[in-house]
Each structure stands twice: as structure tokens, then as C-alpha cells.
Design a protein around this motif. Structure first.
Motif, PDB file in Angstrom:
ATOM      1  N   ALA A 292      46.558  46.404  48.596  1.00 53.63           N
ATOM      2  CA  ALA A 292      46.444  45.474  47.465  1.00 53.63           C
ATOM      3  C   ALA A 292      47.075  44.123  47.796  1.00 53.63           C
ATOM      4  O   ALA A 292      46.553  43.068  47.417  1.00 53.63           O
ATOM      5  CB  ALA A 292      47.102  46.080  46.235  1.00 53.63           C
ATOM      6  N   ALA A 293      48.194  44.143  48.519  1.00 53.59           N
ATOM      7  CA  ALA A 293      48.877  42.891  48.867  1.00 53.59           C
ATOM      8  C   ALA A 293      48.023  42.013  49.765  1.00 53.59           C
ATOM      9  O   ALA A 293      48.153  40.780  49.744  1.00 53.59           O
ATOM     10  CB  ALA A 293      50.210  43.199  49.550  1.00 53.59           C
TER      11      ALA A 293
ATOM     12  N   LEU B 111      56.174  35.085  36.241  1.00 52.97           N
ATOM     13  CA  LEU B 111      55.909  35.779  34.981  1.00 52.97           C
ATOM     14  C   LEU B 111      55.371  37.182  35.257  1.00 52.97           C
ATOM     15  O   LEU B 111      55.752  38.151  34.584  1.00 52.97           O
ATOM     16  CB  LEU B 111      54.912  34.987  34.149  1.00 52.97           C
ATOM     17  CG  LEU B 111      54.506  35.612  32.805  1.00 52.97           C
ATOM     18  CD1 LEU B 111      55.715  35.783  31.898  1.00 52.97           C
ATOM     19  CD2 LEU B 111      53.435  34.769  32.128  1.00 52.97           C
ATOM     20  N   GLY B 112      54.492  37.322  36.257  1.00 50.43           N
ATOM     21  CA  GLY B 112      53.980  38.639  36.611  1.00 50.43           C
ATOM     22  C   GLY B 112      55.088  39.584  37.039  1.00 50.43           C
ATOM     23  O   GLY B 112      55.092  40.767  36.676  1.00 50.43           O
ATOM     24  N   GLY B 113      56.042  39.076  37.812  1.00 50.40           N
ATOM     25  CA  GLY B 113      57.179  39.901  38.212  1.00 50.40           C
ATOM     26  C   GLY B 113      58.029  40.323  37.034  1.00 50.40           C
ATOM     27  O   GLY B 113      58.463  41.481  36.941  1.00 50.40           O
ATOM     28  N   ARG B 114      58.270  39.422  36.092  1.00 49.94           N
ATOM     29  CA  ARG B 114      59.075  39.747  34.901  1.00 49.94           C
ATOM     30  C   ARG B 114      58.368  40.790  34.037  1.00 49.94           C
ATOM     31  O   ARG B 114      58.999  41.722  33.536  1.00 49.94           O
ATOM     32  CB  ARG B 114      59.332  38.475  34.106  1.00 49.94           C
ATOM     33  CG  ARG B 114      59.918  38.692  32.716  1.00 49.94           C
ATOM     34  CD  ARG B 114      61.269  39.395  32.750  1.00 49.94           C
ATOM     35  NE  ARG B 114      62.260  38.606  33.425  1.00 49.94           N
ATOM     36  CZ  ARG B 114      62.928  37.608  32.844  1.00 49.94           C
ATOM     37  NH1 ARG B 114      62.700  37.280  31.592  1.00 49.94           N
ATOM     38  NH2 ARG B 114      63.830  36.945  33.523  1.00 49.94           N
ATOM     39  N   LEU B 115      57.066  40.639  33.847  1.00 47.55           N
ATOM     40  CA  LEU B 115      56.330  41.605  33.029  1.00 47.55           C
ATOM     41  C   LEU B 115      56.352  42.988  33.668  1.00 47.55           C
ATOM     42  O   LEU B 115      56.437  44.006  32.965  1.00 47.55           O
ATOM     43  CB  LEU B 115      54.882  41.135  32.834  1.00 47.55           C
ATOM     44  CG  LEU B 115      54.696  39.883  31.972  1.00 47.55           C
ATOM     45  CD1 LEU B 115      53.237  39.443  31.976  1.00 47.55           C
ATOM     46  CD2 LEU B 115      55.178  40.128  30.544  1.00 47.55           C
ATOM     47  N   GLY B 116      56.290  43.049  34.997  1.00 46.26           N
ATOM     48  CA  GLY B 116      56.389  44.338  35.669  1.00 46.26           C
ATOM     49  C   GLY B 116      57.742  44.976  35.477  1.00 46.26           C
ATOM     50  O   GLY B 116      57.847  46.201  35.261  1.00 46.26           O
TER      51      GLY B 116
ATOM     52  N   ALA C  63      48.339  37.167  40.469  1.00 46.30           N
ATOM     53  CA  ALA C  63      49.730  36.949  40.074  1.00 46.30           C
ATOM     54  C   ALA C  63      50.301  38.133  39.306  1.00 46.30           C
ATOM     55  O   ALA C  63      51.514  38.363  39.321  1.00 46.30           O
ATOM     56  CB  ALA C  63      49.833  35.678  39.223  1.00 46.30           C
ATOM     57  N   ALA C  64      49.450  38.892  38.627  1.00 43.63           N
ATOM     58  CA  ALA C  64      49.914  40.107  37.947  1.00 43.63           C
ATOM     59  C   ALA C  64      50.122  41.241  38.941  1.00 43.63           C
ATOM     60  O   ALA C  64      51.023  42.073  38.763  1.00 43.63           O
ATOM     61  CB  ALA C  64      48.909  40.520  36.875  1.00 43.63           C
ATOM     62  N   MET C  65      49.318  41.286  39.992  1.00 37.88           N
ATOM     63  CA  MET C  65      49.340  42.412  40.927  1.00 37.88           C
ATOM     64  C   MET C  65      50.382  42.268  42.031  1.00 37.88           C
ATOM     65  O   MET C  65      51.159  43.201  42.298  1.00 37.88           O
ATOM     66  CB  MET C  65      47.943  42.562  41.544  1.00 37.88           C
ATOM     67  CG  MET C  65      47.837  43.618  42.619  1.00 37.88           C
ATOM     68  SD  MET C  65      46.146  43.801  43.265  1.00 37.88           S
ATOM     69  CE  MET C  65      45.860  42.169  43.984  1.00 37.88           C
ATOM     70  N   LEU C  66      50.428  41.118  42.698  1.00 36.95           N
ATOM     71  CA  LEU C  66      51.195  41.021  43.929  1.00 36.95           C
ATOM     72  C   LEU C  66      52.709  41.192  43.767  1.00 36.95           C
ATOM     73  O   LEU C  66      53.334  41.874  44.588  1.00 36.95           O
ATOM     74  CB  LEU C  66      50.887  39.699  44.634  1.00 36.95           C
ATOM     75  CG  LEU C  66      51.468  39.597  46.046  1.00 36.95           C
ATOM     76  CD1 LEU C  66      50.892  40.676  46.956  1.00 36.95           C
ATOM     77  CD2 LEU C  66      51.213  38.230  46.655  1.00 36.95           C
ATOM     78  N   PRO C  67      53.364  40.620  42.729  1.00 36.95           N
ATOM     79  CA  PRO C  67      54.814  40.826  42.633  1.00 36.95           C
ATOM     80  C   PRO C  67      55.210  42.295  42.509  1.00 36.95           C
ATOM     81  O   PRO C  67      56.317  42.679  42.886  1.00 36.95           O
ATOM     82  CB  PRO C  67      55.199  40.050  41.361  1.00 36.95           C
ATOM     83  CG  PRO C  67      54.110  39.073  41.161  1.00 36.95           C
ATOM     84  CD  PRO C  67      52.869  39.728  41.669  1.00 36.95           C
ATOM     85  N   GLN C  68      54.315  43.126  41.995  1.00 37.88           N
ATOM     86  CA  GLN C  68      54.640  44.545  41.820  1.00 37.88           C
ATOM     87  C   GLN C  68      54.734  45.261  43.167  1.00 37.88           C
ATOM     88  O   GLN C  68      55.394  46.301  43.275  1.00 37.88           O
ATOM     89  CB  GLN C  68      53.590  45.235  40.940  1.00 37.88           C
ATOM     90  CG  GLN C  68      53.113  44.472  39.725  1.00 37.88           C
ATOM     91  CD  GLN C  68      54.217  43.796  38.940  1.00 37.88           C
ATOM     92  OE1 GLN C  68      55.324  44.308  38.826  1.00 37.88           O
ATOM     93  NE2 GLN C  68      53.918  42.627  38.377  1.00 37.88           N
ATOM     94  N   VAL C  69      54.082  44.713  44.192  1.00 40.39           N
ATOM     95  CA  VAL C  69      54.119  45.351  45.507  1.00 40.39           C
ATOM     96  C   VAL C  69      55.538  45.299  46.069  1.00 40.39           C
ATOM     97  O   VAL C  69      56.137  46.326  46.410  1.00 40.39           O
ATOM     98  CB  VAL C  69      53.124  44.669  46.463  1.00 40.39           C
ATOM     99  CG1 VAL C  69      53.270  45.224  47.873  1.00 40.39           C
ATOM    100  CG2 VAL C  69      51.695  44.854  45.962  1.00 40.39           C
TER     101      VAL C  69
ATOM    102  N   SER D   4      61.048  39.286  43.693  1.00 41.41           N
ATOM    103  CA  SER D   4      59.780  39.208  44.415  1.00 41.41           C
ATOM    104  C   SER D   4      58.905  38.100  43.855  1.00 41.41           C
ATOM    105  O   SER D   4      58.211  37.407  44.598  1.00 41.41           O
ATOM    106  CB  SER D   4      59.049  40.551  44.352  1.00 41.41           C
ATOM    107  OG  SER D   4      58.692  40.883  43.033  1.00 41.41           O
ATOM    108  N   GLY D   5      58.951  37.903  42.521  1.00 40.86           N
ATOM    109  CA  GLY D   5      58.170  36.827  41.921  1.00 40.86           C
ATOM    110  C   GLY D   5      58.619  35.461  42.409  1.00 40.86           C
ATOM    111  O   GLY D   5      57.798  34.594  42.726  1.00 40.86           O
ATOM    112  N   VAL D   6      59.934  35.265  42.486  1.00 44.48           N
ATOM    113  CA  VAL D   6      60.464  33.984  42.972  1.00 44.48           C
ATOM    114  C   VAL D   6      60.065  33.761  44.425  1.00 44.48           C
ATOM    115  O   VAL D   6      59.633  32.666  44.811  1.00 44.48           O
ATOM    116  CB  VAL D   6      62.002  33.957  42.827  1.00 44.48           C
ATOM    117  CG1 VAL D   6      62.597  32.745  43.546  1.00 44.48           C
ATOM    118  CG2 VAL D   6      62.394  33.929  41.345  1.00 44.48           C
TER     119      VAL D   6
END
Length: 474
Positions: free
Chosen positions: A29-30, A75-80, A124-130, A413-415
Motif C-alpha cells: 500500500a505504501a 490530519l490522516g495520521g491524527r485520525l488514525g 493521505a488517509a492511507m499512507l500515515p497508517q503504514v 509519521s504524518g509529520v
């Protein structure tokens, strides 16, 4: 005499573990967002002729994806962290597949622009979760290996994306032409979702915080005021709004920092906690990420244009000229953890020296062999540059995340990915603009040489900054 009362001790639940196949799934996915950032470089001429799109609209096809991606990553990282990283990962991947399908079927250029913006938001929603999942489900040597594989995947994806784009456009699969560079994502996403449902564990922060609304808006404003004028300015002729936007950038950044610092002092968790930037490895690692990623993406963009428009290569030979960089990058990056454990962060410094030597060899090849520049003449320089990049990127990602606590993995990870993605967009905007501006005055060869020497200056800066890294990585 009464018997002593015994209290059953409930065992503490072990953190969820990410198995080998699960790691493969998140790395698959990354690779998708990074491949898509570069895969379009060689497809732009075909898109322009097929959809009757001018240069400004084509710039939006590229910039719309990159800007939406960069703006929404934190934001994607925070939501995760708050709602579950697996949940955001699955939702982001499904949306990425759907928006890729819309891109591939786009009937007009403006439909493609809108779909690309949505595709960037999905990424942006997917990648920080990796990275957050790796950080929360691995420790010690397993984490070091996983981070090394993530870095290898990132570097390989950026190079392979450009190669794959040339192959797909030239192959014209079932008459799809340029559309194949987007449609190829759909089966990959289907496979990834099927694996992720079974293999990726759910993790989240133990102390979830509400979304930082003011911080999110001000971060988005800061990135937009910088990235939009830089990516659109040259094609639009540098109108007044581009200069006003750039002038507003430092004020937007200052306002964002004040809001975040105030929230941190009040005990709330801002979008980018200043206390997180107090981590030496993260702060100094991010400082290195900027010149490294700017030079990397600028090089990939410029070499694609120079080989096709200047040296007259077709998309496939132009892409295959990068193959030595991709192969060597993969092989060398796998040795990263072992080298870091033995030699410390000076491995990154050594990487800048090796990469710089590779760029100098490419400069000499361009000066000597132009316009007959191809695989053979570029091979030594590409191989050395790939080795140098592999000694930097995977280790740099590991260094940045090494001190970030698991409960802040999504934010960290988001930063980091926002810094990387913003720098990738800046590389195309700055070095790409320099090259395209010089071509009418100097010709393609001299414009390429000048741009590569500018990248070399960035490599020297990266090397100097690497001397300030902590010697050992936790």
C-alpha cells in the motif's frame, strides 16, 4: 485461622504483532502513492494530446495530487490515532482504488484534475497508517528491519514509478494508452484490501485527542500558499497572485506555530505538537529530509524531460535508463540496519558522498556524450547515485521515527511523510522550473548540467546536516 485471600492477576495484553505477510501488505500500500507521484511524468505529453489539455492544466494534474496529499497527511495520521489505524488504512486504500479508476476513465482534463485531487486525499488517509502501524506493532530489531524495508520500498517506488509509466504508455494495453498508469492501481488495491482485512492488526492511541481544527486549517493554508504558486507559477506566467501567495507563506507559518504552541501549553494535543519536535532525532532528521527529497524528485522530473525531449529517447528507454538506480537502491538499502548498528548515523554522511559522486558522473556523461545519452553512458552514475540514496533514505526514516512513542506514532509519521511529500513537490517546482527556464537560453544539455550542479549543492548541504545527527539510533 482464615485462609489468605488471593487476587487473580489479569495478564497484560501484548501489543498486536504485524507478521511478515502483514508487513508485505502495508508496504504494498505504501508503494502506491509514491509510484503515482512519479508514474505520470512520462505520460503527460500523451495526456495533453489526448484530452486537448494545455500546460497549465497538465501542471494541475500533477500539482493537484501532490498538494492534496501533502496538505492532508498530518490530519490522516491524527485520525488514525483516534479512530483506528487499520480502519483508516482500509478506507484510504479503497478510496485510492476508486479514485484511480475515475482517473483512468476521465473523459476530460478537468475531470482528471478533480480525480487526482481526490486521489491525493485518499493517499493521505492511507499512507500515515503504514508507518504508525509499524511503529505500534514492532520493536527492536524487527522494527529496524521493517523501517529499512519501508525505506527500500519508498526509494524503489519513486524510481520504478517512472520506469513503469514509460512501459505502460508504450505498451498501450488494450488501447488504454496513458489511462493504464492509473488503471493498474485497481487490481493492486483489490489484492491489498483482501490481504489487509486478514493480516493488518488494529491499533490506536491509548489517549485519542479530538482533531485540531485551527491547526489543520492553518497547516493547509501554509502548505497551499507555498506549493500552489511554486507548482503553477511558471506555467501561468508568474501572475500577481503567485507573488502575493508566496508573501503570505511566512505569516501563515507563524500563525500556525503560535496556535500549536498555545494548544500544547494548555495541555491539549495540537496537530503538530511542538513537544514532538523537541525530539532531537526527529527534528534533525526532518531537516535532512528537505534537501534530500527536493533533490531526489527534482532529479527524477528533470532527467525524464531531458532524456525524452533533449536526447530523443522514447518513454521505455528513458525509463530503463533509471533501472540501475532502482536495482542498486534495493540491494544496498536492505543492508541499512546492519550498517547503522555498526557505524552509526555516519552511514548517512557516507551516502551523501556516494550520491554526490554519482551525480558528478551523470554530469560528465551528459557533457561528453550529448545527445547520445542512454543506458550505457548513464550506468555508472545511476548505480552510484542509487547506492548513495539507499544509504540515506531508509536510515533517515528510521532515525526520524526512532524516539517517537507508540501512542504518537500516527502524528509522528504524518509529520515525517508531510515533510517528505512537501519536499518532493518543492523539488519538481524548484529544480524543474530552473531546468525549463534555462532550456530556451542554454539548450537542454547545459540546462541539465546546471540543474544537476544545483542538486549537488543540496547534496553537500545534506551531508553537512548529517554531521549533527545523534551518533547512535535508539
Amino acid at each position: 485461622m482464615s485462609e489468605p485471600v488471593t487476587t487473580a492477576v489479569r495478564p497484560v495484553a501484548a501489543p498486536p504483532a504485524l507478521g511478515g505477510l502483514g508487513l508485505f501488505t502495508v508496504l504494498l500500500a505504501a508503494s502506491l502513492p509514491l509510484v503515482d507521484f512519479f508514474i505520470i511524468n512520462v505520460a503527460l505529453p500523451t495526456i495533453g494530446s489526448d484530452l486537448d489539455a494545455g500546460e497549465t492544466v497538465l501542471e494541475l494534474v500533477v500539482a493537484g495530487y501532490g498538494v492534496a496529499y501533502a496538505v492532508l497527511l498530518v490530519l490522516g495520521g491524527r485520525l488514525g490515532d483516534s479512530f483506528g489505524r487499520r480502519r483508516l488504512f482500509l478506507g484510504g486504500m479503497a478510496a485510492f482504488g476508486l479514485t484511480s479508476l475515475v482517473c483512468g476513465l476521465a473523459p476530460t482534463a478537468w475531470t482528471l484534475v478533480v480525480a487526482r485531487v481526490a486521489q491525493g486525499a485518499s493517499a493521505a488517509a492511507m499512507l500515515p497508517q503504514v508507518l504508525a502501524t509499524i511503529q505500534a506493532t514492532t520493536t527492536g530489531a524487527r522494527r529496524a528491519k521493517a523501517m529499512s524495508l519501508f525505506g527500500a520500498t519508498a526509494g524503489l517506488s519513486m524510481v520504478a514509478g517512472q520506469i513503469l509509466g514509460g512501459v505502460l504508455v508504450a505498451a498501450d494495453v488494450a488501447g488504454t494508452g496513458w489511462r493504464a498508469v492509473f488503471l493498474v492501481n485497481v487490481p493492486v488495491v483489490v489484492v491489498g484490501l483482501a490481504l489487509a482485512v486478514r493480516l493488518v492488526p488494529e491499533t490506536r492511541s491509548q489517549r485519542p485527542e479530538p482533531v485540531d481544527g485551527p491547526g489543520t486549517v492553518l497547516l493547509a493554508l501554509s502548505l497551499l500558499t507555498l506549493l500552489v504558486p511554486l507548482t503553477e507559477g511558471r506555467a501561468a506566467g508568474w501572475p500577481l497572485w503567485t507573488w502575493l501567495s508566496l508573501a503570505a507563506f511566512p505569516f501563515a507559518v507563524a500563525a500556525f506555530w503560535r496556535v500549536e504552541r498555545r494548544a500544547d501549553r494548555a495541555g491539549r494535543t495540537p496537530l503538530v505538537p511542538p513537544s514532538l519536535l523537541a525530539l532531537v532525532s526527529l527534528r534533525r532528521g526532518l531537516a535532512l529530509m528537505l534537501p534530500f527529497a527536493i533533490g531526489f524528485s527534482g532529479f527524477m522530473f528533470v532527467i525524464a524531460l531531458a532524456l525524452q525531449q533533449g536526447a530523443g529517447l522514447d518513454p521505455v528507454p528513458a525509463g530503463l535508463a533509471l533501472a540501475p538506480m532502482a536495482v542498486v537502491h534495493l540491494l544496498v538499502s536492505l543492508a541499512g540496519p546492519r550498517l547503522i548498528r555498526r557505524y552509526g548515523t555516519r552511514v548517512v554522511t557516507a551516502g551523501t558522498v556516494v550520491q554526490g559522486a554519482g551525480i558528478l558522473l551523470i554530469v560528465l556523461a551528459a557533457w561528453r556524450d550529448w545527445p547520445h545519452l542512454g543506458f550505457a553512458s548513464l550506468l555508472p552514475g545511476m548505480a552510484l547515485a542509487g547506492a548513495g540514496q539507499a544509504l540515506q533514505l531508509p536510515n533517515l526514516l528510521w532515525i526520524v521515527m526512532s524516539e517517537v512513542p507508540a501512542e504518537r506514532a500516527g502524528v509522528g509519521s504524518g509529520v515525517m511523510v508531510t515533510t517528505q511529500q512537501s519536499a518532493l513537490a518543492l523539488g519538481v517546482a524548484t529544480l524543474g522550473t530552473l531546468f525549463l527556464t534555462l532550456v530556451p537560453h542554454l539548450g537542454v544539455r547545459d540546462a541539465l548540467v546546471t540543474t544537476l550542479l544545483a542538486q549537488l549543492a543540496g547534496i553537500v548541504l545534506t551531508g553537512l546536516l548529517s554531521l549533527r545527527l545523534p551518533r547512535e539510533v535508539g
